[in-house]
Design an enzyme around this catalytic site. Sequence first.
Site, PDB file in Angstrom:
ATOM      1  N   LYS A 128      16.846  16.753  20.797  1.00  0.00           N
ATOM      2  CA  LYS A 128      16.854  15.478  21.270  1.00  0.00           C
ATOM      3  C   LYS A 128      16.063  14.612  20.333  1.00  0.00           C
ATOM      4  CE  LYS A 128      18.000  12.192  24.930  1.00  0.00           C
ATOM      5  NZ  LYS A 128      17.240  10.901  24.386  1.00  0.00           N
TER       6      LYS A 128
ATOM      7  N   ARG B 101      22.964   0.956  18.015  1.00  0.00           N
ATOM      8  CA  ARG B 101      23.639   1.394  19.279  1.00  0.00           C
ATOM      9  C   ARG B 101      23.895  -0.155  20.145  1.00  0.00           C
ATOM     10  NH1 ARG B 101      22.362   2.673  24.697  1.00  0.00           N
ATOM     11  NH2 ARG B 101      23.808   3.961  25.607  1.00  0.00           N
TER      12      ARG B 101
ATOM     13  N   CYS C  99     -30.606  19.787  26.467  1.00  0.00           N
ATOM     14  CA  CYS C  99     -31.927  20.123  26.067  1.00  0.00           C
ATOM     15  C   CYS C  99     -32.788  18.936  25.985  1.00  0.00           C
ATOM     16  CB  CYS C  99     -32.047  21.303  25.095  1.00  0.00           C
ATOM     17  SG  CYS C  99     -31.642  20.487  23.341  1.00  0.00           S
TER      18      CYS C  99
END
Length: 461
Positions: free
Chosen positions: A124, A145, A440
């Site tokens: 997809k 689209r 440290c």
Amino acid sequence: MSTPQHRIRTLVQTLNRYAHEYYTLDAPSVPDAEYDRLYRELEAMEAEYPQFRLPESPTQRVGGAVLDGFETVVHAVPMLSLNNAFSPRDDETGAFDHAEFLAFDERVCKELGVAQVEYAAEPKFDGLAVSLLYQNGILVQAATRGDGTTGENVTENIKTVRNIPLKLHGEKQPALLEVRGEVLMLKADFAALNQRQLAANQKPFVNPRNAAAGSLRQLDSKITAQRKLHFFAYGIAQLSGAERLPESHMEELALLHELGFSLPEGYFGAYTGAAAVLREYERLAEHRPRLPYEIDGMVVKVNSLAEQQQLGFVSRAPRWAIAHKFPAEEALTTVEAIDVQVGRTGAVTPVARLAPVFVGGVTVTNATLHNQDEVARKDVRVGDTVVVRRAGDVIPEVVRVLLERRPMVEKQPALGGDLFSGSLEPLHEPFRLPETCPVCGSAVEREAGEAVARCTGGMLC
Ligand code: IVH
């Protein structure tokens, strides 16, 4: 002696073959310089004999006139959407729960009255759906689209996409062909584009999908031509006057490939029964971070077109297909603290502690901020709402800050200034790496030209 018309035709055919070898087959047969030489010859010939210019000429790919707006296109066949199936993973074991896909398969089997179905599966693609119309083999229209019923005419822009044939390949061309597929930007082209955007002091694109959408919807197709877009075909909406009609989705894909379209090589195929489809889904999910383009799942379609027809549609989606989604790779959360971690080599790395969020299939509570330059560039602060990304097994990272959601306080009035100025400032200061190692206590230093800061305590921490 070849006539100018004949020479132009030969040049177009040769150049289109070279371009297809280069852009679609990934197998160039001539050096770029040879392509360029013939291209220049064609340009010169077309300038001298414009009456012989062909619609499929590669010179048509550089973009044309600037439009006032896009025309509307009514889709002859509506562009539908897909129903989704999700497969959440178990936080501890990582195992997928495929119940939603299995329910889809059960419905399909029941409806068709069979024990097992042959499916076609493919990625997809995370891009934009477009529809391409070919008449007698020539690309005549391309549309987005849109709302599925009507879209925008983006023909000029689509012609600039190098792996879309302007003319279909082969001897016998169908009278009419409408191809459906996805336009996207490859991950590498997206990264390069954003580099250029930053270098030109312009806003980078959020993701390849957005970059592809922004590039395709340019009224000036010359801009689209400069953005490298890519097309994958995934179906045929109309076909007439063809030698033979496909009877399955896989046959459709085979035909599209013959006609010159790119397919997701190595990642599409036919599988019989749900178990085989799910094995492919898990393989694709694993390969996802390594693919050159973004995908957000696997589309599973009933392979036989006759069976597709039997199943039909419900509202706006086919009953013969499903988008089997992958877990989202990006999610929103908030930064609760920024700590520093000291690695085995002394590298001091800023780490964002996050409100727990489900992303990339697991719950994430920490994300790397890489180094001081990266924190500064993204300006990540405590309290910020951020986009986190986890792709595959890659360490989760903070992608960007939603500045509009940054916690703000009223600005303290400057001495002697207005009591109330009304302006706001961020609640939290920009982050700075500490000057001493939190483990440290030794000094933290960064060598010139280096991105990484290191603890100078040697083996102490
Ligand atoms: S087939 C009727 N195949 O997903 C079915 N769609 O939700 C039509 N998409 O807008 C779609 N990859 O842009 C199909 N291999 C693929 C796809 C795919 C991506 C997108 C497509 C569509 C959306 C549907």
